[in-house]
Design a protein around this motif. Structure first.
Motif, mmCIF file in Angstrom:
data_model
loop_
_atom_site.group_PDB
_atom_site.id
_atom_site.type_symbol
_atom_site.label_atom_id
_atom_site.label_comp_id
_atom_site.label_asym_id
_atom_site.label_seq_id
_atom_site.Cartn_x
_atom_site.Cartn_y
_atom_site.Cartn_z
ATOM 1 N N LEU A 133 0.836 -1.203 0.000
ATOM 2 C CA LEU A 133 0.000 0.000 0.000
ATOM 3 C C LEU A 133 0.872 1.255 0.000
ATOM 4 O O LEU A 133 0.599 2.218 -0.732
ATOM 5 C CB LEU A 133 -0.912 0.016 1.225
ATOM 6 C CG LEU A 133 -1.978 -1.078 1.354
ATOM 7 C CD1 LEU A 133 -2.789 -0.842 2.618
ATOM 8 C CD2 LEU A 133 -2.877 -1.139 0.137
ATOM 9 N N GLN A 134 1.907 1.256 0.811
ATOM 10 C CA GLN A 134 2.800 2.415 0.882
ATOM 11 C C GLN A 134 3.481 2.671 -0.457
ATOM 12 O O GLN A 134 3.642 3.821 -0.873
ATOM 13 C CB GLN A 134 3.844 2.207 1.986
ATOM 14 C CG GLN A 134 3.261 2.251 3.383
ATOM 15 C CD GLN A 134 4.294 1.951 4.444
ATOM 16 O OE1 GLN A 134 4.828 0.847 4.520
ATOM 17 N NE2 GLN A 134 4.601 2.940 5.275
ATOM 18 N N ASP A 135 3.881 1.595 -1.121
ATOM 19 C CA ASP A 135 4.506 1.749 -2.444
ATOM 20 C C ASP A 135 3.528 2.359 -3.437
ATOM 21 O O ASP A 135 3.891 3.256 -4.216
ATOM 22 C CB ASP A 135 4.990 0.389 -2.964
ATOM 23 C CG ASP A 135 6.226 -0.117 -2.244
ATOM 24 O OD1 ASP A 135 6.885 0.695 -1.563
ATOM 25 O OD2 ASP A 135 6.518 -1.324 -2.348
ATOM 26 N N TRP A 136 2.288 1.889 -3.426
ATOM 27 C CA TRP A 136 1.297 2.439 -4.356
ATOM 28 C C TRP A 136 1.054 3.920 -4.096
ATOM 29 O O TRP A 136 0.964 4.720 -5.026
ATOM 30 C CB TRP A 136 -0.009 1.658 -4.229
ATOM 31 C CG TRP A 136 0.014 0.303 -4.871
ATOM 32 C CD1 TRP A 136 0.868 -0.133 -5.844
ATOM 33 C CD2 TRP A 136 -0.866 -0.789 -4.587
ATOM 34 N NE1 TRP A 136 0.582 -1.434 -6.179
ATOM 35 C CE2 TRP A 136 -0.480 -1.870 -5.438
ATOM 36 C CE3 TRP A 136 -1.921 -0.974 -3.709
ATOM 37 C CZ2 TRP A 136 -1.136 -3.086 -5.426
ATOM 38 C CZ3 TRP A 136 -2.578 -2.194 -3.689
ATOM 39 C CH2 TRP A 136 -2.194 -3.243 -4.538
ATOM 40 N N VAL A 137 0.954 4.273 -2.822
ATOM 41 C CA VAL A 137 0.742 5.682 -2.478
ATOM 42 C C VAL A 137 1.934 6.515 -2.936
ATOM 43 O O VAL A 137 1.771 7.596 -3.530
ATOM 44 C CB VAL A 137 0.504 5.837 -0.969
ATOM 45 C CG1 VAL A 137 0.470 7.315 -0.587
ATOM 46 C CG2 VAL A 137 -0.811 5.168 -0.560
#
Length: 323
Positions: A133-137
């Motif tokens: 999720l952090q990578d996508w954000v």
């Protein structure tokens, strides 16, 4: 401390104590070992002896603290701070199970004096799905963050696999799904977006002497609004949850603890490649948590949930339950 084998002692031989015990035993014995375990319940100690006959069983919490470099506290919440204070006073590091405590005033006093030798076990700090999720954000998938939505649902409370702990887990003094489950998603909101504040909430205790059965809340993580809803008897599943982060370009979400998904332009949801069930993902997260415990105990930077983060989560949780 020197780069020697680190010893972890465990106070509390319930579900979480046994879970971490298994995870420690799966690590390389030259880097991490169990110094001992203690629980005041003879039945719990008998179960541990039958399942893990080589693990030292100690006489009391003081013996665990004396034998350990780091103490993992997995006892019921009201006892966390007493054990943590004793361990810190003995010069040991501490990792407590969540919630940090149930008395907010006492927790604030503790955190103010505890320094940097403590952490709280929020496994989302080590979750591979959360990292996705952090990578996508970071890649701009959602644009400017606009809202967090948290939904939790349970067929019954406690969940079926927690029935043996119902004596405290289904009582308002220490238990309930807000402390046990919602706290994880509040930590996730704080860790990814910002400090929690501005709470307004309602809670339902329809059964005398039992923990809550429904909650609704609104608050903020940093400047981002958070909408939270939870209830018992609202799903046929033991446990169902969704944490969603929306922005002006899209959305990402975490489903049932470990499934990362992103919303596509057509409105459908795409699961992350290699997504795992919670049962598959948990051992990997626990391994990464233990790596953080080693770094904490050696005085090195770590990724575990800090005491300050856990206190902020506790303030919101207890605020919900008192509303």
């Amino acid at each position: 401390m020197p780069q020697a084998t680190l010893s972890i002692g465990i106070i509390g031989a319930g579900i979480m104590g046994e879970r971490l015990l298994r995870a420690i035993l799966e690590q390389a014995p030259d880097s991490l070992r169990v110094s001992g375990i203690w629980d005041p319940a003879p039945a719990a100690m008998a179960r541990i002896a039958a399942t893990f006959p080589t693990v030292p069983q100690l006489d009391d919490a003081a013996a665990v603290i004396a034998a350990s470099d780091c103490v993992y506290i997995a006892s019921p919440p009201a006892s966390h701070l007493d054990h943590a204070r004793a361990a810190l006073a003995a010069g040991k590091s501490v990792v407590a199970e969540k919630p940090l405590a149930v008395d907010v005033t006492d927790a604030r006093t503790f955190v103010a004096s505890a320094g940097e030798r403590g952490a709280v076990n929020f496994p989302f700090a080590s979750s591979l799905a959360v990292a996705t999720l952090q990578d996508w954000v970071a890649q701009g998938e959602i644009g400017t963050v606009s809202r967090i939505t948290i939904e939790v649902a349970f067929a019954t409370w406690p969940r079926s696999w927690q029935a043996d702990a119902a004596a405290w887990l289904d009582k308002p003094a220490q238990g309930g799904f807000t402390r046990e489950v919602v706290s994880h998603f509040l930590f996730l909101s704080r860790r990814l977006v910002g400090p929690l504040h501005g709470l307004s909430a309602s809670v339902s205790f329809p059964e005398a002497g039992k923990a809550e059965r429904a909650i609704e809340a609104r608050l903020f993580a940093g400047e981002v609004p958070v909408v939270l809803k939870g209830g018992v008897g609202t799903t046929t599943k033991d446990d169902h949850n969704i944490w969603m982060l929306e922005g002006d370009k899209g959305a990402v979400r975490l489903c049932d603890w470990s499934i990362a998904e992103r919303r596509l332009p057509d409105g459908s949801w795409q699961r992350a490649p290699g997504a795992m069930s919670n049962e598959q993902a948990r051992p990997l997260a626990l391994k990464r948590q233990l790596e953080g415990v080693v770094r904490l105990t050696r005085g090195q930077p770590h990724h575990l949930a800090t005491l300050a983060e856990a206190l902020n989560v506790q303030e919101i949780v207890e605020g919900i339950l008192a509303s």
